[in-house]
Design an enzyme around this catalytic site. Structure first.
Site, PDB file in Angstrom:
ATOM      1  CD  GLU A 185     -42.233  -6.678  26.753  1.00  0.00           C
ATOM      2  OE1 GLU A 185     -41.576  -7.712  27.002  1.00  0.00           O
ATOM      3  OE2 GLU A 185     -43.086  -6.224  27.528  1.00  0.00           O
ATOM      4  CG  HIS A 220     -46.806   1.435  30.783  1.00  0.00           C
ATOM      5  ND1 HIS A 220     -47.559   0.800  29.810  1.00  0.00           N
ATOM      6  CD2 HIS A 220     -46.203   2.474  30.162  1.00  0.00           C
ATOM      7  CE1 HIS A 220     -47.393   1.424  28.668  1.00  0.00           C
ATOM      8  NE2 HIS A 220     -46.588   2.451  28.850  1.00  0.00           N
ATOM      9  NE  ARG A 276     -40.489  -5.396  42.800  1.00  0.00           N
ATOM     10  CZ  ARG A 276     -41.734  -5.091  42.454  1.00  0.00           C
ATOM     11  NH1 ARG A 276     -42.734  -5.269  43.328  1.00  0.00           N
ATOM     12  NH2 ARG A 276     -42.020  -4.638  41.249  1.00  0.00           N
TER      13      ARG A 276
END
Length: 619
Positions: A185, A220, A276
Site C-alpha cells: 500500500e 511500525h 480483538r
C-alpha cells in the site's frame, strides 16, 4: 453464564484478563509452553495446562492444543487475548465447535477483517499490485495481511528493494502469525496513526469509544499511545467515528475491536480493523471508566450495551516498556529482570515479576505504564515522572527514551507523526553523563560486607583505590581512598556511604544515590553500569570484518548463493536473525570477500557468536 475462562495467550495480556476474571468471580485457566512453566501468567491462574511442543512461540499457534487444554481443564469459554491466534477465524470456529464460548466477534467477521486486503476491499479500497509497483508509486509499505504488532512490515523506497522486502515480510509474518500473506500500500511519510475503539453487542448497538493516537512507533510497532487523540478537528473526529461504526456494521461485529487510520493533511485513510483487544486498550479504559475485558465477557454472555456510551473524562497516556536498546537499532535484550516497580498513582500492566527471565522467544515488552489526569499536560508530566522514578533492574530497556519522548517539545505540543523517531532517535538516545554515578557505585561496593570485613584504611598514605565501569559503550575510571575518617574522593564530600545508599555533596549540593548490584551489573538510581574487572581476561582475537550476533536468536535465513570466497557489496544483507519474533538483518560492513560463514540456517546463536567474516577490499 461463564464460570471458567481459558486465556489462549501468555504474558501481560493473560495476567490482565485474569485480573478482571478474579474481580468477577470467574475461574481462570492458563496455558504455557515449557519455556513458560514458571511464567507469571501460569502462576497466577487457578489452573495451568502445559502445551507440548519444542518451539515455545509456535506452541501458542496450535489451536488444536488450545481447545484440548480448555476441555481438559473444564473451561466453558476461551479468550484469545491479542497476537497469536486472536484474529484466526479457524481457531474461533474450533472453539465454538467444541461447545465453548468464544470471547470475540464471529468467525465470519474475523475472516472479513483479519485479512487487511479483504478489509480494504470491504471499505472500497484496492491495494496496490506488487507486480505493478513503479518508481512513481514509491515509497510503499509491504504489510502482513494477518496479525499486527509491526511484524511483517517493510518500507520500500527504491524499486530494487521491493522483492527483498516482500520475502522478508512474508517470512516474518509466517513466523509470527502462521500466515505469510503480504500486500503493498502507499506509504505516507508524515501521517499520524489514529484509531477508534469500538464496542458492539449482539443487539445492534455499536459504541465508538473515542480516539487514540499511536503515532510514536518503532519498526511500525507502537511505543506511546494516548486517548483521546489530541488536536483533531471536531469534524474529523466525527468522520473517524462514522467510518469505524460503518466498518463494524459491515460485518455485524460483536465485541471489542479497533479501526485504525492514518491521518494526513486533515484526511483519514483507512488502514485496517483489528478484531480483538488492542495492547493500548488501557488508555480508553482510563478515559471512559470502563473495563473492556469485563464488557467483552458480558457481551459474550448476551448482555446488551446501554444506548449511549459513558462520557469521556480527562486524558490518558500509555508507555510500553521494552527490553531493548534503542541506540543499537532497537536490539532486544535478554536476561534476568531483577526488579520492576513503579510509583503509586499510575497503572502497571505486566506479565513479569522480580526474578523472572526475559527470553528470546517472545515480544520484548516488559510492561505498560499508564497515567490518567484531567488534562494532557498533567498526564504527560505524571507518566514521565513515574517512569523516571521507576525501578527497572535487569537488561537494558527503553525507559530513558520514553521519559525523553514524553518531555520532547514536539510531542508535548502534539505535533508528532509516525516519523518521530526517524528524526529524533539519535538525540533521544544519547547518554547523559553523570560523573558521580560510577563513584557512587564504587563507594557502595567498597562498603559491601565482603569488602568491609577486611577494613580499608592503612597507617601509611597509599594510592587510591581504582574502579572501572562501562556505560553505553564508554569506560570510566573512578578513584577513592580509605581513611580513618571513612571514604573520601577528590572534588566531592562523601556525606554517607553504605552498600545500598551513597550521599555525595559537590559545590554545596547533596545528591542521594541508591545502588543495587547483581553480579557485575550495577544500577545507580536510573543508570545502568557494568563493573569491569581490575585485571581483564584476555579476549579472543577476531579477524577484521568479523560480524558478531548482536543478540541471542535463530539464524532463519542466509542470503541466496552466499558461500565462502564470494564477493559481497557494502551494505548487502548476508544473514537474518530472528529474536523476539522480529527479524534482524546482518549486513556486510564494507565491500570485500566473504572469508568465513560458520553458521547455518536454523542454528541457535548467543550474543557475540561469530556469524561471518568479510575481508574488506580496501585493506
Amino acid at each position: 453464564m461463564i464460570s471458567t475462562l481459558l486465556v489462549a495467550n501468555r504474558g501481560e495480556i493473560a495476567c490482565r484478563i485474569f485480573r478482571t476474571c478474579g474481580e468477577l468471580g470467574i475461574r481462570t485457566v492458563a496455558v504455557h509452553a515449557d519455556a513458560d512453566e514458571n511464567a507469571l501468567h501460569a502462576r497466577v491462574a487457578d489452573t495451568a495446562v502445559r502445551l507440548p511442543g519444542s518451539a515455545p512461540a509456535d506452541t501458542y499457534l496450535r489451536g488444536d492444543l488450545l481447545v484440548k487444554a480448555a476441555l481438559a481443564a473444564g473451561a466453558d469459554a476461551v479468550h484469545p487475548g491479542y497476537g497469536f491466534l486472536s484474529e484466526n477465524a479457524d481457531f474461533a470456529r474450533a472453539v465454538q465447535g467444541a461447545g465453548l464460548t468464544w470471547i470475540g466477534p464471529s468467525p465470519e467477521a474475523i475472516e472479513a477483517m483479519a485479512s487487511k486486503t479483504r478489509a480494504k476491499e470491504l471499505m472500497g479500497i484496492t491495494p496496490l499490485d506488487a507486480a505493478e509497483v513503479t518508481a512513481a508509486d514509491l515509497p510503499v509499505l509491504v504489510k502482513a495481511a494477518a496479525g499486527g504488532g509491526g511484524r511483517g512490515m517493510r518500507i520500500v523506497r527504491r524499486p530494487e528493494e521491493l522483492s527483498t522486502a516482500l520475502e522478508a515480510a512474508h517470512a516474518e509474518a509466517a513466523s509470527a502469525f502462521g500466515d505469510g500473506e503480504v500486500f503493498v500500500e502507499p506509504y505516507l511519510e508524515h501521517g499520524r496513526h489514529v484509531e477508534v475503539q469500538i464496542l458492539a453487542d449482539a443487539h445492534g448497538t455499536v459504541w465508538p469509544l473515542g480516539t487514540r493516537d499511536c503515532s510514536l512507533q518503532r519498526r511500525h510497532q507502537k511505543v506511546i499511545e494516548e486517548a483521546p487523540a489530541p488536536g483533531l478537528a471536531e469534524g474529523l473526529t466525527e468522520e473517524l467515528y462514522a467510518l469505524a461504526v460503518r466498518a463494524a456494521r459491515a460485518v455485524d461485529y460483536v465485541g471489542a475491536g479497533t479501526v485504525e487510520f492514518l491521518v494526513a493533511d486533515g484526511r483519514a485513510h483507512f488502514l485496517e480493523m483489528n478484531t480483538r483487544l488492542q495492547v493500548e486498550h488501557p488508555v480508553t479504559e482510563e478515559v471512559f471508566g470502563l473495563d473492556l475485558v469485563a464488557e467483552q465477557l458480558r457481551i459474550a454472555e448476551g448482555h446488551a450495551l446501554a444506548k449511549e456510551p459513558p462520557r469521556a473524562r480527562g486524558h490518558a497516556i500509555e508507555a510500553r516498556l521494552y527490553a531493548e536498546d534503542p541506540a543499537r537499532d532497537w536490539a532486544p535484550q535478554t536476561g534476568t529482570l531483577h526488579r520492576l516497580a513503579v510509583p503509586a498513582g499510575v497503572r502497571l500492566d505486566t506479565g513479569y515479576t522480580d526474578g523472572d527471565a526475559i527470553g528470546v522467544h517472545y515480544d520484548p515488552m516488559l510492561a505498560k505504564v499508564v497515567a490518567h489526569a484531567p488534562t494532557r499536560a498533567e498526564a504527560l508530566r505524571r507518566l514521565a515522572g513515574a517512569l523516571e522514578s521507576a525501578v527497572v533492574h535487569g537488561p537494558a530497556t527503553n525507559r530513558d527514551l520514553l521519559v525523553r519522548s514524553l518531555r520532547h517539545e514536539e510531542f508535548a505540543a502534539a505535533r508528532m507523526d509516525t516519523g518521530f523517531y526517524d528524526r529524533h532517535l539519535a538525540a533521544l538516545t544519547s547518554p547523559v553523563p553523570d560523573p558521580y554515578a560510577p563513584l557512587a557505585a564504587a563507594l557502595a561496593d567498597a562498603c559491601a560486607p565482603a569488602r568491609s570485613r577486611f577494613g580499608g584504611w592503612r597507617n601509611l598514605p597509599s594510592q587510591p583505590q581504582v574502579k572501572r565501569y562501562e556505560r553505553a559503550g564508554k569506560v570510566c575510571e573512578v578513584r577513592y581512598t580509605h581513611t580513618r575518617e571513612g571514604l573520601t574522593a577528590d572534588g566531592v564530600r562523601v556525606v554517607h556511604a553504605d552498600a545500598r545508599v551513597v550521599v555525595l555533596e559537590a559545590d554545596g549540593v547533596r545528591r542521594r544515590f541508591e545502588v543495587s548490584a547483581y553480579g557485575d551489573q550495577v544500577h545507580v538510581n536510573d543508570i545502568r553500569l557494568t563493573a569491569l574487572p581490575r585485571f581483564p581476561a584476555p579476549t579472543a582475537q577476531r579477524a577484521p570484518g568479523s560480524l558478531l550476533a548482536p543478540m541471542p536468536g535463530t539464524v532463519v535465513r542466509i542470503a541466496e548463493g552466499l558461500e565462502e570466497g564470494a564477493p559481497v557489496e557494502a551494505g548487502r544483507p548476508l544473514i537474518w536473525l530472528e529474536a523476539m519474533k522480529m527479524q534482524h538483518r546482518i549486513a556486510a560492513p564494507a565491500a570485500g570477500t566473504l572469508t568465513a560463514l560458520p553458521v547455518r540456517t536454523g542454528q541457535q546463536v548467543e550474543m557475540g557468536t561469530l556469524l561471518a567474516v568479510v575481508e574488506s577490499s580496501q585493506a
